[in-house]
Design an enzyme around this catalytic site. Sequence first.
Site, PDB file in Angstrom:
ATOM      1  N   ASP A   1       8.153   5.097  -0.360  1.00 25.44           N
ATOM      2  CA  ASP A   1       8.854   6.211   0.295  1.00 25.44           C
ATOM      3  C   ASP A   1       8.439   6.400   1.744  1.00 25.44           C
ATOM      4  O   ASP A   1       8.888   7.339   2.408  1.00 25.44           O
ATOM      5  CB  ASP A   1       8.609   7.518  -0.481  1.00 25.44           C
ATOM      6  CG  ASP A   1       7.120   7.907  -0.507  1.00 25.44           C
ATOM      7  OD1 ASP A   1       6.284   7.098  -0.038  1.00 25.44           O
ATOM      8  OD2 ASP A   1       6.806   9.010  -1.001  1.00 25.44           O
TER       9      ASP A   1
ATOM     10  N   GLY B   1       5.851   6.421  -4.314  1.00 31.17           N
ATOM     11  CA  GLY B   1       6.120   4.981  -4.293  1.00 31.17           C
ATOM     12  C   GLY B   1       6.520   4.505  -2.909  1.00 31.17           C
ATOM     13  O   GLY B   1       5.928   4.909  -1.900  1.00 31.17           O
TER      14      GLY B   1
ATOM     15  N   HIS C   1       0.825  -1.216   0.000  1.00 30.40           N
ATOM     16  CA  HIS C   1       0.000   0.000   0.000  1.00 30.40           C
ATOM     17  C   HIS C   1       0.860   1.268   0.000  1.00 30.40           C
ATOM     18  O   HIS C   1       0.432   2.304  -0.485  1.00 30.40           O
ATOM     19  CB  HIS C   1      -0.973  -0.009   1.176  1.00 30.40           C
ATOM     20  CG  HIS C   1      -2.114  -0.965   0.976  1.00 30.40           C
ATOM     21  ND1 HIS C   1      -3.430  -0.595   1.100  1.00 30.40           N
ATOM     22  CD2 HIS C   1      -2.122  -2.270   0.633  1.00 30.40           C
ATOM     23  CE1 HIS C   1      -4.213  -1.651   0.849  1.00 30.40           C
ATOM     24  NE2 HIS C   1      -3.441  -2.683   0.568  1.00 30.40           N
TER      25      HIS C   1
ATOM     26  N   ILE D   1       1.957 -20.387   6.420  1.00 34.59           N
ATOM     27  CA  ILE D   1       2.962 -21.054   5.589  1.00 34.59           C
ATOM     28  C   ILE D   1       2.939 -20.447   4.196  1.00 34.59           C
ATOM     29  O   ILE D   1       1.864 -20.240   3.616  1.00 34.59           O
ATOM     30  CB  ILE D   1       2.661 -22.571   5.523  1.00 34.59           C
ATOM     31  CG1 ILE D   1       2.768 -23.176   6.924  1.00 34.59           C
ATOM     32  CG2 ILE D   1       3.590 -23.279   4.565  1.00 34.59           C
ATOM     33  CD1 ILE D   1       2.440 -24.648   6.957  1.00 34.59           C
TER      34      ILE D   1
ATOM     35  N   ASP E   1      -9.233  -8.862   7.729  1.00 34.14           N
ATOM     36  CA  ASP E   1      -9.960  -8.388   8.906  1.00 34.14           C
ATOM     37  C   ASP E   1     -11.134  -7.511   8.521  1.00 34.14           C
ATOM     38  O   ASP E   1     -12.024  -7.278   9.327  1.00 34.14           O
ATOM     39  CB  ASP E   1      -9.033  -7.531   9.796  1.00 34.14           C
ATOM     40  CG  ASP E   1      -8.012  -8.389  10.529  1.00 34.14           C
ATOM     41  OD1 ASP E   1      -8.269  -9.591  10.712  1.00 34.14           O
ATOM     42  OD2 ASP E   1      -6.955  -7.848  10.906  1.00 34.14           O
TER      43      ASP E   1
ATOM     44  N   SER F   1       5.510   7.276   2.766  1.00 34.44           N
ATOM     45  CA  SER F   1       4.513   8.347   2.932  1.00 34.44           C
ATOM     46  C   SER F   1       3.279   7.867   3.700  1.00 34.44           C
ATOM     47  O   SER F   1       2.622   8.666   4.358  1.00 34.44           O
ATOM     48  CB  SER F   1       4.093   8.911   1.564  1.00 34.44           C
ATOM     49  OG  SER F   1       3.466   7.912   0.791  1.00 34.44           O
TER      50      SER F   1
ATOM     51  N   ASP G   1       3.080 -21.224   0.979  1.00 34.92           N
ATOM     52  CA  ASP G   1       3.019 -22.330   0.029  1.00 34.92           C
ATOM     53  C   ASP G   1       2.112 -21.949  -1.133  1.00 34.92           C
ATOM     54  O   ASP G   1       1.654 -20.809  -1.214  1.00 34.92           O
ATOM     55  CB  ASP G   1       2.538 -23.614   0.715  1.00 34.92           C
ATOM     56  CG  ASP G   1       1.136 -23.448   1.301  1.00 34.92           C
ATOM     57  OD1 ASP G   1       0.472 -22.420   1.016  1.00 34.92           O
ATOM     58  OD2 ASP G   1       0.719 -24.340   2.049  1.00 34.92           O
TER      59      ASP G   1
END
Length: 358
Positions: free
Chosen positions: A89, A87, A74, A219, A202, A91, A221
């Site tokens: 950074d 990007g 994000h 895991i 969540d 922020s 996988d």
Amino acid sequence: MAFGALSTALLFFGTASLASAALTKHVTCPDGKNTASNAACCVLFPILEDIQENLFDGGECGEEVHESLRLTFHDAIGFSPTKGGGGADGSIITFDKIETAFHANGGIDEIVEKQKSFVEKYNISAGDFIQFAGAVGVSNCPGAPQLDFLLGRPPAKAASPDFLVPEPFDSVTTILARFRDAGFSPEEVVALLASHSVAASDHVDSSIPGTPFDSTPGIFDTQVFIEVQLRGTLFPGNGSNPGEVESPLLGELRLQSDHDLARDSRTACTWQSFANNQSKMQREFKAAMLKLSLVGQKKAHMIDCSEVIPKPQSLKTRAHLPAGKKMTDIEQACAKAPFPSLTAESGPATAVPPVPPS
Ligand SMILES: *[C@@H]1O[C@H](CO)[C@@H](O)[C@H](O)[C@H]1NC(C)=O
Ligand SMILES: *[C@@H]1O[C@H](CO)[C@@H](O)[C@H](O)[C@H]1NC(C)=O
Ligand SMILES: *[C@@H]1O[C@H](CO)[C@@H](O)[C@H](O)[C@H]1NC(C)=O
């Protein structure tokens, strides 16, 4: 990486770099116990120790790892050549009042709050910390690749604009266009979604927090690539929420975006290619995560501190269908090759327990 309001080997290690690594003199860090090929990496060892103990609950692959991985994405995807954003950074931490209010960043304020206290404690930029914590967190998940970490992101200059983080209810066309704008191919999008192997939601259905996207959430996988291809039959909570579609297993949540990417002609064959190929998934996830961690950054100005990232445990389980499922439950989508033939675990139909909050 979980999209939106939810909840997230590089081949250059050829002989040449191995040879030069052998010639590199290791320095002993001020702590007297660790060594590093570049003294600048020494600052990371005390942070590593601290976050393993106090952010990841003693080195677990649990909720804070999911959330930290989600945060790497994000923060980094907040970049567009035309719309702005810096990007990877930091922020999302530095300008958290603005960015955590974006709809797609719903619920991310909790991990931002937790990580902020570490950023304040150490001499590290928020951008570096987010990517470092993500790489360290993933190392706690058995089966994961050892991610790279490059140090040297300068402080963020401004908040990212809104509407750059994809949402789970976005169409495949919208999602691929957003990623293309930030520099990622459809194959890289699918590779990044290997993160959903260790993720849980969540916020898609807030009545059932900690609902995993596959049956093996601790895991790293390939099960997420198998289970998302199974026919959906139920909702884990009490109905459909935006960005959610039916999942195949009790207690499992399926994102609409995962469902659609697994079935779209532009991405289905890449999706399927990971279903029974742990090493391919590891390699391509590692490469895509390195690229993600460098969005908006100048690689040439950074120091490779990958050696500080712990080596994850290797994996002993095999790709399988969950108990109670058959190959006829797979919704074949790739037109070029059949889905790999898998056998089901024995026993009663798999039900997935929630990931405990910590
Ligand atoms: C903090 O780190 C920077 C490099 O990122 C270094 O130049 C500076 O000296 C450090 N400050 C302290 C107080 O250690
Ligand atoms: C949804 O399920 C939860 C328990 O999982 C329950 O507490 C809640 O009341 C339900 N909501 C609706 C709208 O039925
Ligand atoms: C895994 O993928 C690699 C390509 O990255 C391929 O060469 C290999 O044959 C695949 N393995 C299996 C078992 O499909």
